[in-house]
Design an enzyme around this catalytic site. Structure first.
Site, PDB file in Angstrom:
ATOM      1  CG  HIS A   1      42.792  16.261  66.116  1.00 17.63           C
ATOM      2  ND1 HIS A   1      42.430  13.973  66.196  1.00 17.63           N
ATOM      3  CD2 HIS A   1      43.882  15.904  67.073  1.00 17.63           C
ATOM      4  CE1 HIS A   1      43.713  14.080  67.077  1.00 17.63           C
ATOM      5  NE2 HIS A   1      44.374  14.956  67.588  1.00 17.63           N
ATOM      6  CD  GLU A   2      47.418  17.919  65.735  1.00 16.11           C
ATOM      7  OE1 GLU A   2      47.618  18.497  67.049  1.00 16.11           O
ATOM      8  OE2 GLU A   2      47.150  17.340  65.760  1.00 16.11           O
TER       9      GLU A   2
ATOM     10  CB  CYS B   1      45.458  11.134  69.565  1.00 16.24           C
ATOM     11  SG  CYS B   1      46.055  12.913  70.528  1.00 16.24           S
TER      12      CYS B   1
ATOM     13  CG  HIS C   1      45.711  18.501  70.970  1.00 14.90           C
ATOM     14  ND1 HIS C   1      45.432  17.713  71.985  1.00 14.90           N
ATOM     15  CD2 HIS C   1      45.525  17.713  69.967  1.00 14.90           C
ATOM     16  CE1 HIS C   1      45.860  16.189  71.502  1.00 14.90           C
ATOM     17  NE2 HIS C   1      45.954  16.405  70.202  1.00 14.90           N
TER      18      HIS C   1
HETATM   19 NI    NI Z   1      46.154  14.565  69.009  1.00 12.66          NI
END
Ligand code: NI
Length: 178
Positions: free
Chosen positions: A142-143, A100, A146
């Site tokens: 993953h995105e 990341c 966030h």
């Molecule tokens: Ni990330």
């Protein structure tokens, strides 16, 4: 065009839930998308979420085309995804290495849903609705994490599988932060 500073783990904004975008196709939204694109490209990343550049809105960008850091990864088309929603299609989980840009220098093994449907909107407010699997599904999960204040180490089940990229993968390029 602007390459923005990427916030690193420890910054409180990375732990917040991002706000939904209310208005599409606005100058402000397009400027944000340009900055996300430029910052991701400059960092050679596979994706970037708005909170990582200090904007707490539900906006992510991602895309992978022959990225030297993901030599085995299938191509993922460059996508702007706004106000996303992810639905796992089954119970299948898959372990895979992640990095990341907000956690530079490290990589860890993270379990993710193998098959997902994701929905959301493009910059003009048109609906996006895709069913994907494998690496594409991993990048999206993953995105989107966030946007709910989660960084990949918080998803790990085995912290013995967290380490420095340069130690884990000595052959990998020096700038392989994500
Ligand atoms: Ni990330």
């Amino acid at each position: 065009m602007a390459v923005r500073e990427i916030l690193r783990m420890g910054h409180p904004l990375l732990l917040q839930h991002a706000e939904a975008v209310e208005a599409f196709d606005t100058p402000g939204l397009h400027a944000l998308l340009q900055d996300l694109h430029d910052t991701m490209e400059a960092a050679n990343g596979a994706g970037l979420a708005a909170p990582q550049i200090g904007v707490s809105l539900q906006v992510v960008v991602f895309g992978v085309r022959s990225n030297p850091r993901y030599p085995d990864a299938a191509q993922v088309p460059y996508t702007v995804l706004i106000n996303p929603r992810i639905t796992p299609l089954d119970d299948a989980l898959e372990d895979g290495w992640e990095g990341c840009l907000s956690v530079p220098g490290l990589r860890g093994v993270v379990p993710r849903h193998q098959n997902i449907r994701y929905q959301g909107f493009d910059p003009q407010g048109n609906a996006i609705d895709r069913t994907v699997s494998g690496f594409h599904a991993r990048v999206v999960q993953h995105e989107c994490d966030h946007l709910i204040g989660l960084l990949y180490p918080m998803r790990m089940h085995d912290l013995t599988r967290l380490g420095y990229t340069s130690v884990l993968f000595p052959g990998m390029a020096e700038d392989a932060d994500d």
